[in-house]
Design an enzyme around this catalytic site. Structure first.
Site, PDB file in Angstrom:
ATOM      1  N   LYS A 232       0.839  -1.200   0.000  1.00 50.26           N
ATOM      2  CA  LYS A 232       0.000   0.000   0.000  1.00 50.26           C
ATOM      3  C   LYS A 232       0.883   1.262   0.000  1.00 50.26           C
ATOM      4  O   LYS A 232       2.101   1.172   0.241  1.00 50.26           O
ATOM      5  CB  LYS A 232      -0.906  -0.043   1.237  1.00 50.26           C
ATOM      6  CG  LYS A 232      -1.843  -1.260   1.291  1.00 50.26           C
ATOM      7  CD  LYS A 232      -2.764  -1.141   2.502  1.00 50.26           C
ATOM      8  CE  LYS A 232      -3.454  -2.423   2.846  1.00 50.26           C
ATOM      9  NZ  LYS A 232      -4.325  -2.286   4.032  1.00 50.26           N
TER      10      LYS A 232
ATOM     11  N   TYR B 249     -12.019  -2.954  -2.333  1.00 49.30           N
ATOM     12  CA  TYR B 249     -12.488  -3.178  -0.955  1.00 49.30           C
ATOM     13  C   TYR B 249     -14.019  -3.255  -0.874  1.00 49.30           C
ATOM     14  O   TYR B 249     -14.583  -2.926   0.163  1.00 49.30           O
ATOM     15  CB  TYR B 249     -11.973  -2.047  -0.054  1.00 49.30           C
ATOM     16  CG  TYR B 249     -10.525  -2.223   0.379  1.00 49.30           C
ATOM     17  CD1 TYR B 249     -10.091  -3.397   0.999  1.00 49.30           C
ATOM     18  CD2 TYR B 249      -9.598  -1.197   0.205  1.00 49.30           C
ATOM     19  CE1 TYR B 249      -8.772  -3.549   1.410  1.00 49.30           C
ATOM     20  CE2 TYR B 249      -8.276  -1.354   0.626  1.00 49.30           C
ATOM     21  CZ  TYR B 249      -7.879  -2.530   1.227  1.00 49.30           C
ATOM     22  OH  TYR B 249      -6.572  -2.681   1.655  1.00 49.30           O
TER      23      TYR B 249
ATOM     24  N   THR C   8      -4.523  -8.302  10.753  1.00 49.49           N
ATOM     25  CA  THR C   8      -4.932  -7.004  10.215  1.00 49.49           C
ATOM     26  C   THR C   8      -4.420  -5.850  11.080  1.00 49.49           C
ATOM     27  O   THR C   8      -3.897  -4.860  10.580  1.00 49.49           O
ATOM     28  CB  THR C   8      -6.477  -6.950  10.124  1.00 49.49           C
ATOM     29  OG1 THR C   8      -6.906  -8.030   9.283  1.00 49.49           O
ATOM     30  CG2 THR C   8      -6.953  -5.633   9.548  1.00 49.49           C
TER      31      THR C   8
ATOM     32  N   ASN D  46      -1.244  -0.317   7.645  1.00 53.88           N
ATOM     33  CA  ASN D  46      -0.635  -1.643   7.862  1.00 53.88           C
ATOM     34  C   ASN D  46       0.119  -2.180   6.636  1.00 53.88           C
ATOM     35  O   ASN D  46       0.370  -3.368   6.523  1.00 53.88           O
ATOM     36  CB  ASN D  46      -1.677  -2.631   8.397  1.00 53.88           C
ATOM     37  CG  ASN D  46      -2.825  -2.847   7.448  1.00 53.88           C
ATOM     38  OD1 ASN D  46      -2.819  -2.334   6.327  1.00 53.88           O
ATOM     39  ND2 ASN D  46      -3.807  -3.614   7.866  1.00 53.88           N
TER      40      ASN D  46
ATOM     41  N   HIS E  93      -1.439  -5.577   1.577  1.00 49.70           N
ATOM     42  CA  HIS E  93      -2.701  -6.307   1.394  1.00 49.70           C
ATOM     43  C   HIS E  93      -2.402  -7.706   0.863  1.00 49.70           C
ATOM     44  O   HIS E  93      -1.491  -7.879   0.052  1.00 49.70           O
ATOM     45  CB  HIS E  93      -3.592  -5.586   0.371  1.00 49.70           C
ATOM     46  CG  HIS E  93      -4.744  -6.437  -0.077  1.00 49.70           C
ATOM     47  ND1 HIS E  93      -5.924  -6.514   0.633  1.00 49.70           N
ATOM     48  CD2 HIS E  93      -4.874  -7.302  -1.121  1.00 49.70           C
ATOM     49  CE1 HIS E  93      -6.727  -7.386   0.030  1.00 49.70           C
ATOM     50  NE2 HIS E  93      -6.121  -7.869  -1.038  1.00 49.70           N
TER      51      HIS E  93
ATOM     52  N   GLU F 198      -9.447 -10.618  -7.197  1.00 54.16           N
ATOM     53  CA  GLU F 198      -8.508  -9.492  -7.088  1.00 54.16           C
ATOM     54  C   GLU F 198      -7.463  -9.528  -8.205  1.00 54.16           C
ATOM     55  O   GLU F 198      -7.099  -8.483  -8.748  1.00 54.16           O
ATOM     56  CB  GLU F 198      -7.851  -9.497  -5.706  1.00 54.16           C
ATOM     57  CG  GLU F 198      -8.860  -9.137  -4.621  1.00 54.16           C
ATOM     58  CD  GLU F 198      -8.345  -9.245  -3.190  1.00 54.16           C
ATOM     59  OE1 GLU F 198      -9.089  -8.851  -2.274  1.00 54.16           O
ATOM     60  OE2 GLU F 198      -7.218  -9.737  -2.975  1.00 54.16           O
TER      61      GLU F 198
HETATM   62  P1  IDP Z   1      -6.873  -7.399   5.858  1.00 44.24           P
HETATM   63  O1  IDP Z   1      -6.128  -6.317   5.117  1.00 44.24           O
HETATM   64  O2  IDP Z   1      -6.027  -7.999   6.951  1.00 44.24           O
HETATM   65  O3  IDP Z   1      -7.463  -8.443   4.948  1.00 44.24           O
HETATM   66  P2  IDP Z   1      -9.581  -6.373   6.160  1.00 44.24           P
HETATM   67  O4  IDP Z   1     -10.494  -6.684   7.291  1.00 44.24           O
HETATM   68  O5  IDP Z   1      -9.869  -6.950   4.830  1.00 44.24           O
HETATM   69  O6  IDP Z   1      -8.082  -6.717   6.638  1.00 44.24           O
HETATM   70  O7  IDP Z   1      -9.536  -4.790   6.041  1.00 44.24           O
HETATM   71  C1  IDP Z   1      -8.938  -4.166   4.935  1.00 44.24           C
HETATM   72  C2  IDP Z   1      -8.101  -3.010   5.415  1.00 44.24           C
HETATM   73  O8  IDP Z   1      -8.948  -2.052   6.034  1.00 44.24           O
HETATM   74  C3  IDP Z   1      -7.082  -3.366   6.501  1.00 44.24           C
HETATM   75  O9  IDP Z   1      -5.881  -3.885   5.979  1.00 44.24           O
HETATM   76  C4  IDP Z   1      -6.879  -2.036   7.183  1.00 44.24           C
HETATM   77  O10 IDP Z   1      -5.948  -1.225   6.458  1.00 44.24           O
HETATM   78  C5  IDP Z   1      -8.252  -1.399   7.077  1.00 44.24           C
HETATM   79  N1  IDP Z   1      -8.995  -1.587   8.318  1.00 44.24           N
HETATM   80  C6  IDP Z   1      -9.525  -2.743   8.791  1.00 44.24           C
HETATM   81  N2  IDP Z   1     -10.121  -2.546   9.976  1.00 44.24           N
HETATM   82  C7  IDP Z   1      -9.956  -1.236  10.257  1.00 44.24           C
HETATM   83  C8  IDP Z   1     -10.360  -0.415  11.353  1.00 44.24           C
HETATM   84  O11 IDP Z   1     -10.980  -0.850  12.316  1.00 44.24           O
HETATM   85  N3  IDP Z   1     -10.016   0.906  11.265  1.00 44.24           N
HETATM   86  C9  IDP Z   1      -9.327   1.435  10.226  1.00 44.24           C
HETATM   87  N4  IDP Z   1      -8.932   0.693   9.180  1.00 44.24           N
HETATM   88  C10 IDP Z   1      -9.251  -0.616   9.202  1.00 44.24           C
HETATM   89 MG    MG Z   2      -9.004  -8.316   3.550  1.00 48.50          MG
END
Ligand code: IDP
Ligand code: MG
Length: 162
Positions: A20, A60, A102, A123, A126, A137
């Site tokens: 990212k 997303y 995550t 983070n 992805h 994807e």
């Molecule tokens: P993942 O990236 O581990 O698959 P997902 O639940 O698919 O996690 O969420 C996608 C992205 O959304 C996460 O990588 C993170 O950057 C963001 N995200 C997820 N939960 C939160 C949150 O509670 N607050 C802010 N951003 C979040």
């Molecule tokens: Mg995800």
């Protein structure tokens, strides 16, 4: 035997991985690539893209009801993303292991997010979360001709790779 190997190659598992904008901006591209490469997975596609907010929303789409959705899409479209396809046995599940949880606060040390990130909204990476998502994807981010396909073993007249 050769036919079996070919069938195996044709079905080889693939996953979509993206660094990212925060990971790119922090200079973590080679660090992240090397973790997948040293593990033994094979890079079959890579490019740098700045996705539009609309495209980020498609990526997303399953999170569109979440309160952070708009901010997340703004962030993904805020700068260059390194989009990749990695191949190998178990790469979808194991890729997620290499990435970590995550929330980087819950990612164990040794994982990419555990070692290199602090905040859930930053983070750095992805990874597809299952076979269907991986397929969708890869299709969203890449054209078929952008994916490297290993030469067929049967038709290869090149010298032995041993
Ligand atoms: P993942 O990236 O581990 O698959 P997902 O639940 O698919 O996690 O969420 C996608 C992205 O959304 C996460 O990588 C993170 O950057 C963001 N995200 C997820 N939960 C939160 C949150 O509670 N607050 C802010 N951003 C979040
Ligand atoms: Mg995800």
């Amino acid at each position: 035997m050769i036919q079996e190997q070919e069938a195996h190659a044709a079905e080889m598992e693939r996953t979509f991985i993206a660094i990212k904008p925060d990971g790119v901006q922090r200079g973590l591209i080679s660090e992240i690539l090397s973790r997948f490469e040293r593990k033994g997975f094979k890079l079959v596609a890579i490019k740098i893209v700045v996705p539009s907010k609309d495209f980020a929303g498609k990526h997303y789409h399953d999170l569109k009801e979440r309160p952070f959705f708009s901010g997340l899409c703004d962030f993904l479209s805020s700068g260059p993303v390194v989009a990749m396809v990695w191949e190998g046995e178990g790469v979808i599940r194991y890729g997620r292991k290499l990435i970590g949880a995550t929330d980087p606060q819950k990612s164990v040390p040794g994982t990419i997010r555990g070692d290199l990130a602090v905040l859930v909204g930053r983070n750095i990476i992805h990874g597809s979360d299952g076979p269907e998502t991986a397929k969708d994807e890869i299709k969203l981010w890449f054209k078929q001709e952008e994916l490297y396909n290993s030469p067929s073993l049967a038709s290869s007249s090149s010298p032995s790779r041993n």
